[in-house]
Design an enzyme around this catalytic site. Structure first.
Site, PDB file in Angstrom:
ATOM      1  N   ARG A  19      16.765  60.698   1.297  1.00 39.18           N
ATOM      2  CA  ARG A  19      17.030  59.441   2.009  1.00 39.18           C
ATOM      3  C   ARG A  19      17.127  58.325   0.972  1.00 39.18           C
ATOM      4  NH1 ARG A  19      12.740  61.703   4.752  1.00 39.18           N
ATOM      5  NH2 ARG A  19      11.347  60.098   3.955  1.00 39.18           N
ATOM      6  N   CYS A  75       9.733  23.814  -0.198  1.00 36.19           N
ATOM      7  CA  CYS A  75       9.800  23.257   1.156  1.00 36.19           C
ATOM      8  C   CYS A  75      10.554  24.226   2.065  1.00 36.19           C
ATOM      9  CB  CYS A  75      10.516  21.906   1.137  1.00 36.19           C
ATOM     10  SG  CYS A  75       9.883  20.727  -0.065  1.00 36.19           S
ATOM     11  N   MET A  76      10.634  23.898   3.346  1.00 32.74           N
ATOM     12  CA  MET A  76      11.325  24.783   4.284  1.00 32.74           C
ATOM     13  C   MET A  76      12.795  24.942   3.936  1.00 32.74           C
ATOM     14  SD  MET A  76      11.700  24.548   8.444  1.00 32.74           S
ATOM     15  CE  MET A  76       9.953  24.807   8.757  1.00 32.74           C
ATOM     16  N   ASP A  77      13.448  23.871   3.466  1.00 37.04           N
ATOM     17  CA  ASP A  77      14.892  23.900   3.252  1.00 37.04           C
ATOM     18  C   ASP A  77      15.320  23.464   1.850  1.00 37.04           C
ATOM     19  OD1 ASP A  77      15.149  24.231   6.226  1.00 37.04           O
ATOM     20  OD2 ASP A  77      14.388  22.185   6.181  1.00 37.04           O
ATOM     21  N   LYS A  97      18.452  50.343   7.209  1.00 37.98           N
ATOM     22  CA  LYS A  97      17.592  49.554   8.101  1.00 37.98           C
ATOM     23  C   LYS A  97      17.445  48.134   7.566  1.00 37.98           C
ATOM     24  CE  LYS A  97      13.383  51.166   5.778  1.00 37.98           C
ATOM     25  NZ  LYS A  97      12.059  51.795   5.929  1.00 37.98           N
ATOM     26  N   TYR A 118       5.230  18.502  -1.287  1.00 37.24           N
ATOM     27  CA  TYR A 118       4.077  18.537  -0.395  1.00 37.24           C
ATOM     28  C   TYR A 118       2.792  18.830  -1.170  1.00 37.24           C
ATOM     29  CZ  TYR A 118       7.148  18.717   3.696  1.00 37.24           C
ATOM     30  OH  TYR A 118       8.076  18.433   4.672  1.00 37.24           O
ATOM     31  N   ARG A 168       0.732  57.233   8.913  1.00 38.08           N
ATOM     32  CA  ARG A 168       1.532  56.222   9.590  1.00 38.08           C
ATOM     33  C   ARG A 168       2.007  56.764  10.944  1.00 38.08           C
ATOM     34  NH1 ARG A 168       6.470  53.283   6.437  1.00 38.08           N
ATOM     35  NH2 ARG A 168       7.410  55.368   6.584  1.00 38.08           N
ATOM     36  N   HIS A 192       7.408  61.380   4.906  1.00 38.77           N
ATOM     37  CA  HIS A 192       7.686  60.321   3.933  1.00 38.77           C
ATOM     38  C   HIS A 192       6.691  60.397   2.787  1.00 38.77           C
ATOM     39  CE1 HIS A 192       9.639  56.704   2.587  1.00 38.77           C
ATOM     40  NE2 HIS A 192       8.472  56.087   2.449  1.00 38.77           N
TER      41      HIS A 192
END
Length: 375
Positions: free
Chosen positions: A224, A315-317, A43, A268, A137, A167
């Site tokens: 699993r 930062c973002m990038d 997954k 920042y 769950r 689980h």
């Protein structure tokens, strides 16, 4: 691993060692009872490693059963020519249920209402009942085993019921209370498995990655195999079997090197201020690539075989690191975010521990824009 390497054609990428994933599977399998099979959990794009690529390798190793979280993930495997049983371990909306039949997918039944809705779909849907043995769950309430038996038997006449599973939510802990709780979960599961044993359901399982190594369940046909398949730990305190290693390395490059003067700040919010003259480098990766912002001002990368501390906020990038003590840093230098460089190593588990999360989150959050290269 080679240090002082210049990279001309990449910004940020991950390398996935498929041979190591196959080896992790083989080693794990040796630690199971001979009669216990492995269901590979792929997954979340195989925890960021590439679901079709990983499943294809495991299929060649003889794995015939795969688990995902969503119908979309299951369909992607089918379209990638993955055969055998594919299990959706989470909820699928009824509006999409016809696709379960179309793609031959086995669906988890999360409760009685879900079972009733699925049974109204034209066709014979393959299904497995989830049992709630204490995680709260999804699943039928295992504290009422006779009712669970009644529901399972009732729907074997309306669905193609393949099995039952639960689980273990604390199997990765050696704490005595956790061990007691896990054992109670297994006892509840075994009780219900015994009640429906004469149905001869082929998919009866409760062992996850940790449970397969450190717990026993006489009724569990499968373990699993999830996080350990990728060489990471269910719990930072766990010791994995020898030879199981991380399969993913993550790299970036230096885009700029400059001198930071006394009193100047970085990034920042100006959260880092230089108290001495420093040499800093900008790295071409950020939180949009999955490099966690909580690593700001507290973690490090590897450049030329040395640790380079993160300065300022991610930062973002991009983000900045201190390379004052590292010789030969220049634009294009390879930066190791996760992996080995010289004698230094960074693992996703180590990174996770530093910010109070788990290795699962680190690798799952490496974004799609980070190119995967398969070895």
């Amino acid at each position: 691993m080679e240090t002082n390497m210049l990279v001309a054609d990449k910004r940020c990428w991950a390398e996935v060692n498929l041979s190591q994933i196959a080896e992790n599977y083989r080693i794990y399998k040796k630690h199971l009872p001979e009669e216990t099979k492995v269901m590979a959990v792929v997954k979340a794009d195989a925890y960021g490693h590439g679901d079709v690529k990983v499943a294809s390798v495991l299929q060649k190793e003889g794995v015939t059963d795969f688990a995902v979280a969503t119908l979309e993930e299951a369909i992607e495997l089918r379209q990638g020519n993955i055969s055998g049983q594919i299990f959706v371990l989470g909820y699928t909306p009824i509006a999409l249920a016809q696709k379960l039949i179309e793609y031959d997918i086995t669906q988890t039944v999360v409760d009685e209402r879900h079972a009733e809705e699925l049974s109204k779909i034209s066709g014979n849907i393959k299904a497995v009942f989830a049992l709630d043995t204490g995680m709260n769950r999804i699943g039928l309430d295992a504290d009422n085993p006779e009712h669970c038996e009644k529901i399972i038997r009732e729907y074997t006449k309306k669905l193609c019921v393949q099995g039952i599973f639960t689980h273990l939510c604390n199997a990765d802990s050696a704490d005595s209370d956790a061990i007691d709780f896990t054992n109670s979960q297994i006892r509840k599961f075994e009780r219900i498995a015994g009640l429906v044993e004469n149905l001869n359901l082929p998919y009866v399982h409760c062992l996850n990655s940790a449970g397969g190594l450190w717990n026993k369940c006489k009724k569990s046909v499968f373990a699993r195999l999830g996080i350990i398949l990728y060489g990471l730990k269910p719990n930072y305190l766990n010791a994995l079997p020898s030879g199981i290693k991380p399969a993913l390395s993550w790299y970036s490059v230096v885009s700029m090197v400059k001198t930071l003067r006394v009193g100047e700040t970085v990034g920042y919010g100006r959260t880092f201020k230089a108290e001495k003259e420093m040499k800093i480098a900008t790295v071409c990766t950020g939180y949009a690539d999955g490099y966690n912002r909580l690593l700001s001002n507290k973690y490090y990368v590897l450049i030329n075989g040395r640790k380079a501390p993160v300065l300022g906020r991610i930062c973002m990038d991009q983000f900045m690191v201190d390379v004052t003590e590292i010789d030969g840093v220049e634009t294009g230098n390879k930066v190791t975010l996760i992996g080995e460089d010289g004698n230094e190593v960074i693992t996703a588990d180590d990174m996770a521990e530093s910010i109070g999360t788990i290795g699962y989150e680190i690798v799952c959050n490496i974004s799609r824009r980070v190119e995967r290269i398969y070895i």
